[in-house]
Write an enzyme that holds these catalytic residues in place. Structure first.
Site, short mmCIF file in Angstrom:
data_model
loop_
_atom_site.label_atom_id
_atom_site.label_comp_id
_atom_site.label_asym_id
_atom_site.label_seq_id
_atom_site.Cartn_x
_atom_site.Cartn_y
_atom_site.Cartn_z
N GLU A 12 44.76 47.34 74.02
CA GLU A 12 45.54 47.00 75.25
C GLU A 12 46.92 46.47 74.91
O GLU A 12 47.82 46.67 75.72
CB GLU A 12 44.76 45.99 76.10
CG GLU A 12 43.53 46.59 76.74
CD GLU A 12 42.43 46.92 75.74
OE1 GLU A 12 42.34 46.21 74.73
OE2 GLU A 12 41.70 47.89 75.95
N ASP A 30 33.88 47.41 78.64
CA ASP A 30 32.70 46.54 78.56
C ASP A 30 32.08 46.28 79.92
O ASP A 30 32.25 45.20 80.50
CB ASP A 30 33.07 45.23 77.87
CG ASP A 30 33.55 45.48 76.45
OD1 ASP A 30 33.30 46.59 75.92
OD2 ASP A 30 34.16 44.57 75.86
N ASP A 83 39.79 51.15 69.71
CA ASP A 83 39.40 50.04 70.57
C ASP A 83 40.46 48.94 70.54
O ASP A 83 41.37 48.96 69.71
CB ASP A 83 38.04 49.51 70.09
CG ASP A 83 37.42 48.55 71.07
OD1 ASP A 83 37.80 48.57 72.26
OD2 ASP A 83 36.55 47.75 70.66
C1 GLC Z 1 34.91 45.71 72.34
C2 GLC Z 1 34.57 47.11 72.78
C3 GLC Z 1 33.12 47.41 72.52
C4 GLC Z 1 32.84 47.20 71.04
C5 GLC Z 1 33.20 45.79 70.61
C6 GLC Z 1 33.06 45.59 69.11
O1 GLC Z 1 34.27 44.77 73.12
O2 GLC Z 1 34.90 47.32 74.12
O3 GLC Z 1 32.81 48.71 72.92
O4 GLC Z 1 31.49 47.45 70.77
O5 GLC Z 1 34.55 45.53 70.97
O6 GLC Z 1 33.84 46.45 68.39
#
Ligand code: GLC
Length: 819
Positions: A430, A503, A427
C-alpha cells in the site's frame, strides 16, 4: 509546460474577480488570499489544437479533448498552465476520434462526436454531456473549482455534478459495501486493513473510476488522479455527486455507454486489460500463512493427490524467507528449494512465493547493500531514508516509481526463478508500515521523471511494485507467462497482475461481501480477482468454508488462504461430508476450465469484464439496480451463491430469455424469480439457452491429461445465440502472434430442427480431432443428423434426461439435428 508540485503559487485576483464573488479575507501574514474555493468564471475565449479545445476564463484554462467517439477528457489548469501529460493508468492516450465538430452559439460551445456532445456554458463555465438524442447524461452542478491555501493544508481540486433522483452508481474497486454505492461517500487511499469490516473505507486499492446510470443510460467517470481522492454519491446532498482530490490536476474522462458493458469496455480501452494468465493460474490454489517446513508442504501436496482433490498451486508465505529477507530462503525449513519445487512440479503443483516491499536494513544482506549503493530506496524531504518496521524489523523501501529501480527489482527474482518459482504474490504494497500505517507524506518519489511527494505516489506505489515484478518475471521466464498477485493497486494495475481482496474475515457477511467485491472489481477494470476462501482471520465452520469454495469456483481467481493463528483450512479439514462437497465443486472448476479460460480471453482481447452483475445484464430492469446476490461468469453461466447458514432454498431471479438449470438440465423461464433448492451439496447455477459450454475431462491439475477430444454441452434455443470458445498453448505469449483458436458457435432451433454452426480464426491447431456434443433440451426426439451436408449414421437416442450425444470432427461447419 512545467511540472508543478502540490503547492503552486497563490493566484492573484483582480478587484473585478473579487467583486464577482470569490470569497476572501484579509490575512495579516500574506495579505489578500482566498480561504474558500475558487470557481471558474465566465468563458472569455477558446483555442483549438488538433482534438483539444482550450477554454479560458481569463486566467484558468479548461481542456476538452476528444479521445474517441465516446470518450471525452476534461482537464483544469487553475493558472492556465497544464501539467505535463503523464499517467500510470493510461500509458498511451491514443487518439481514436476522427470526426468531430465544433459549434459556437450565443450561450455555449459544443464539441460533438457521432455519439456524444460536450457543452460548455459561456456564462457559468458549466460543462455537460449529451447523447446524440440531445439527452443530458451528465452535467456540472457547479463549475470546477479549487482551493490553494496553506491554512487548509495545500491544494485541492473539486468537481460537483448534478445527480438525479433515480441515478445509481457502481465501481470504485474494492469497497466492501452494497453494490450500488448511491448515498455513500468514499476515499481512495491505499490502506492495509487487517480484518476489515463491512463499510470500512478506504481499503487496499485506489480505483477512481465509477459508473452512473441515469434514465437507463450508463456513463463512466474516470478521475485519473493519484492523490488521495474523495467521492460523494448523493450522500451529502441528494442532488449532487462530487469528486475531489487532495492535490494534482482535476482531470477526468467522461465515458459514454449507453450500456454499462460499453462503459466498462471503454474504460478498459484506456487503462488496459489483464494479459492472458498461465492457464494453471485458473486452477485451485492452496495458501496459508505459512506452510513450512518442506515436509509440511510435501504432505499437503500428497493429501491433495491422495484425496483426488484437484489443485494447481501451493503458496509460501513469509516464513520461507531467511529472517523475512526478500529473495532468500530459510534453509532450515527449506534446505533444497530447487529440488523441492521440481518434485512438486512433477506432481503438478506450481509454487508461488510472497514478496514484500520492505527490505531489511542489514549491511550483510545483498539486496539491501545493492539498493543502498544505488540509492534506490525512498527518502524523506530532509534526504534521510524512509525507514519503517515491517516483518523483518527495520526496513527501507525501493522507490518503484523510478524506472531504474523497477528494472533492478525485476532482476532480483533471478534466484527464485532459477529455483523454479512460478508465481509471485506481492503483499504489503500500500505500502504498509507497522505503527504509522504507511509512509509519511513528505517521502520523495521519482514518479517516472515527474517528481512528487508521497501524497502523489502513495496510491500508485503498489501498482509500480507489481509492475516491476511482472516485467522482471516476464524477462526471466523468456516466453512463458508470469503469474502475479497484488494486494494494492491503482487503475491499470490489471495490466500487470491479479488481485485478491486482502485480510477478510471468516463470517457469512464477509462471504456475501466477497461476492460483491469481486463483482465490483470486475466492473472497475480488475477482472482477475478473488478473495481469501474461508476468510483470512477467524474460524469458519465446515458449512461456511464449503459455501465459500462454491463461490470460489466462480471467482476469476480461486485461492483458499488463512492467517497463521487459525485452525487448518484445507478442503478436507472439516470432515468427510464437507470434503466430498468441496471436491465436487473444485472438480466443477476444472471441468469448466475451457469455459473459464475463454472468458479470460474475452476479457483480454475485447475488454469484457469476467463477472457481470445483474444491473449490467439488464440495465433497464429497475430492481436489478440493487440486485447484488447474483451474477454471471462470462456471459453464459449465472450463479446465485448461498450466503446464509442453513439455507435450504432461495429465490433466484433469471433475466429475460430462457435458461437451464445446470444440474438437472430443466428448462426455466427468465424475466422472473424462481424458488430454487439449495442443499449444501448444490448451488444455484443456470445456463443461458443457446449456450455452447466446453468441458474438460476431470484433471487433478491443468495439463495432467492430453485432450483426445473436447466435450461441449449445447443448450437448445429457439432464438439464435452466439457462443465462443478459445484455446491456445496455455502458457506462452504466442497468442500475441495470433497462435490461438477462437471459435464462434451459433445455435438456433425450431420445433423440428437444431442447427449448430461453427467458424474459426487463429493459427493454433489443437492435437485432438473430434468433438463430443451433448444436446440438452431438444423439444423433439431427433432421427436425422447431417454434418456439413452429409447424413451421418450415429445413434440419436435420448438418454434418461432426454439428451442426445453427437460426435463431429473439430472443423465442422454446420450440424443439423432433425426430427
Ligand atoms: C498480510 C497479507 C496476508 C499474509 C500476511 C503474512 O496480512 O494480507 O495475506 O498472509 O500478511 O504475509
Amino acid at each position: 509546460m512545467t511540472e508543478k508540485e502540490s503547492f503552486p503559487e497563490l493566484p492573484e485576483f483582480s478587484i473585478e474577480q473579487l467583486e464577482e464573488g470569490v470569497q476572501h479575507v484579509n490575512n495579516p501574514i500574506i495579505g489578500l488570499k482566498p480561504i474558500e474555493k475558487v470557481y471558474l468564471q465566465s468563458v472569455v475565449g477558446y483555442t483549438q489544437q488538433d482534438n483539444s479545445f482550450y477554454f479560458s476564463d481569463g486566467s484558468a484554462s479548461v481542456e476538452i479533448r476528444v479521445v474517441s467517439d465516446e470518450i471525452i477528457r476534461v482537464r483544469l489548469a487553475p493558472h492556465g498552465t497544464f501539467l505535463e501529460e503523464f499517467s500510470y493508468a493510461v500509458p498511451k492516450l491514443e487518439q481514436r476520434a476522427t470526426v468531430f465538430s465544433f459549434k459556437e452559439s450565443e450561450e455555449s460551445y459544443r464539441v460533438e462526436t457521432n455519439t456524444v456532445a460536450c457543452l460548455i456554458d459561456k456564462k457559468d463555465f458549466l460543462i455537460s454531456f449529451e447523447d446524440n438524442n440531445k439527452r443530458v447524461i451528465n452535467s456540472d452542478f457547479s463549475t470546477m473549482h479549487w482551493e490553494e491555501n496553506v491554512d487548509f493544508g495545500g491544494y485541492y481540486v473539486y468537481c460537483t455534478k448534478r445527480c438525479s433522483p433515480d441515478e445509481s452508481f457502481y465501481g470504485l474497486g474494492d469497497k466492501p459495501t452494497s453494490f450500488n454505492i448511491r448515498g455513500r461517500r468514499f476515499q481512495n487511499w491505499a490502506t492495509d486493513t487487517y480484518s476489515f469490516a463491512r463499510d470500512q473505507d478506504p481499503l487496499y486499492r485506489a480505483i477512481p473510476f465509477y459508473i452512473g446510470i441515469k434514465d437507463d443510460v450508463s456513463y463512466g467517470i474516470f478521475f485519473d488522479n493519484s492523490y488521495k481522492t474523495h467521492f460523494d454519491f448523493a450522500h451529502q446532498d441528494a442532488d449532487k455527486t462530487s469528486f475531489w482530490a487532495d492535490g494534482g490536476e482535476l482531470q477526468y474522462y467522461y465515458i459514454h455507454g449507453p450500456h454499462m458493458m460499453d462503459v466498462v469496455k471503454r474504460y478498459h480501452s484506456l487503462t488496459g486489460t489483464h494479459p492472458m494468465p498461465p492457464q494453471w493460474a485458473l486452477g485451485y490454489h492452496q495458501c496459508r500463512w505459512s506452510y513450512y517446513p518442506e515436509s509440511k508442504l510435501k504432505s499437503l501436496a500428497k493429501n491433495f493427490r491422495d484425496r483426488k482433490i484437484p489443485c494447481d498451486a501451493l503458496y509460501l508465505d513469509i516464513d520461507y524467507m531467511d529472517g523475512y529477507r526478500c529473495f532468500t530462503w530459510n534453509k532450515k525449513y527449506f534446505p533444497d528449494p530447487k529440488k523441492m519445487i521440481k518434485e512438486l512440479l512433477d506432481d503438478g503443483f506450481r509454487t508461488v512465493v510472497i514478496i514484500d516491499p520492505g527490505i531489511k536494513v542489514d549491511d550483510n544482506y545483498w539486496v539491501f547493500k545493492e539498493g543502498k549503493e544505488k540509492k534506490y530506496f525512498c527518502r524523506r524531504s530532509d534526504d534521510y531514508f524512509m525507514e519503517g518496521h515491517v516483518w523483518p524489523g527495520r526496513c527501507q523501501f525501493p522507490d518503484y516509481t523510478n524506472p531504474e529501480v523497477r528494472e533492478w527489482w525485476g532482476t532480483l527474482f533471478k534466484g527464485l526463478v532459477d529455483d523454479g518459482v512460478a508465481g509471485v504474490w506481492n503483499d504489503m504494497n500500500e505500502p504498509a508500515v507497522f505503527g504509522s500505517g504507511s509512509f509519511p507524506n513528505d517521502v520523495r518519489h521519482q514518479y517516472d521523471g515527474h517528481r512528487g511527494s508521497h501524497r502523489k505516489a502513495h496510491n500508485v506505489y503498489g501498482m509500480q511494485m507489481v509492475r516491476a515484478t511482472y516485467d522482471g518475471l516476464k524477462k526471466l521466464f523468456k516466453n512463458k507467462r508470469p503469474f502475479t498477485i497484488t494486494r494494492s493497486g491503482y487503475s491499470g494495475v490489471q495490466r500487470y497482475s491479479s488481485v485478491w481482496t486482502g485480510d477478510n474475515l471468516a463470517s457469512w457477511d464477509h462471504l456475501k461481501l466477497a461476492s460483491i467485491q469481486c463483482q465490483r472489481l470486475s466492473v472497475s477494470g480488475i477482472s482477475m480477482c478473488g478473495t481469501d476462501i474461508g476468510g483470512f482471520t477467524g474460524e469458519p465452520d465446515g458449512e461456511l468454508f464449503t459455501r465459500w469454495i462454491q463461490l470460489g469456483v466462480f471467482s476469476p481467481f480461486m485461492r483458499a488462504h488463512s492467517a497463521g493463528d487459525t485452525r487448518e483450512r484445507e478442503p478436507w479439514s472439516f470432515g468427510k461430508e464437507y470434503e466430498d462437497i468441496n471436491r465436487k465443486f473444485i472438480e466443477l472448476r476444472y471441468r469448466l476450465m475451457p469455459y473459464i479460460y475463454s472468458a479470460y480471453w474475452e476479457h483480454h482481447k475485447y475488454g469484457f469484464p469476467i463477472l457481470r452483475p445483474m444491473v449490467m445484464l439488464e440495465q433497464d430492469v429497475p430492481l436489478n439496480r440493487n440486485r447484488e446476490d447474483e451474477f454471471t461468469f462470462g456471459d453464459k453461466i449465472l450463479i446465485s451463491p448461498v450466503f446464509e447458514p442453513g439455507q435450504t432454498s432461495k429465490m433466484v431471479y433469471l433475466p429475460k430469455g430462457r435458461w437451464f438449470d445446470y444440474w438437472s438440465h430443466e428448462p426455466m423461464e427468465g424475466g422472473r424469480e424462481h424458488d430454487v433448492l439449495t442443499p449444501l451439496d448444490s448451488m444455484p447455477i443456470f445456463v443461458k439457452a443457446g449456450s455452447v459450454i466446453p468441458e474438460w475431462p476431470l484433471m487433478q491439475y491443468v495439463g495432467e491429461i492430453d485432450l483426445e477430444e473436447i466435450k461441449f454441452q449445447i443448450y437448445y434455443s429457439d432464438y439464435e445465440v452466439n457462443s465462443f470458445y478459445y484455446e491456445d498453448h496455455g502458457d506462452t505469449f504466442a497468442y500475441e502472434q495470433d497462435i490461438y483458436t477462437e471459435k464462434k458457435f451459433v445455435v438456433k432451433g425450431d420445433a423440428g430442427s437444431c442447427i449448430i454452426r461453427q467458424s474459426s480464426e487463429g493459427l493454433y491447431t489443437p492435437r485432438y480431432e473430434t468433438y463430443e456434443l451433448k444436446l440438452i433440451g431438444l423439444p423433439f426426439q431427433p432421427s436425422k443428423l447431417i454434418i456439413d451436408g452429409k447424413e451421418q449414421q450415429q445413434s440419436l437416442n435420448f438418454d434418461e434426461l432426454k439428451r442426445v450425444v453427437v460426435k463431429a470432427n473439430k472443423n465442422f461447419k454446420e450440424i443439423q439435428v432433425l426430427r
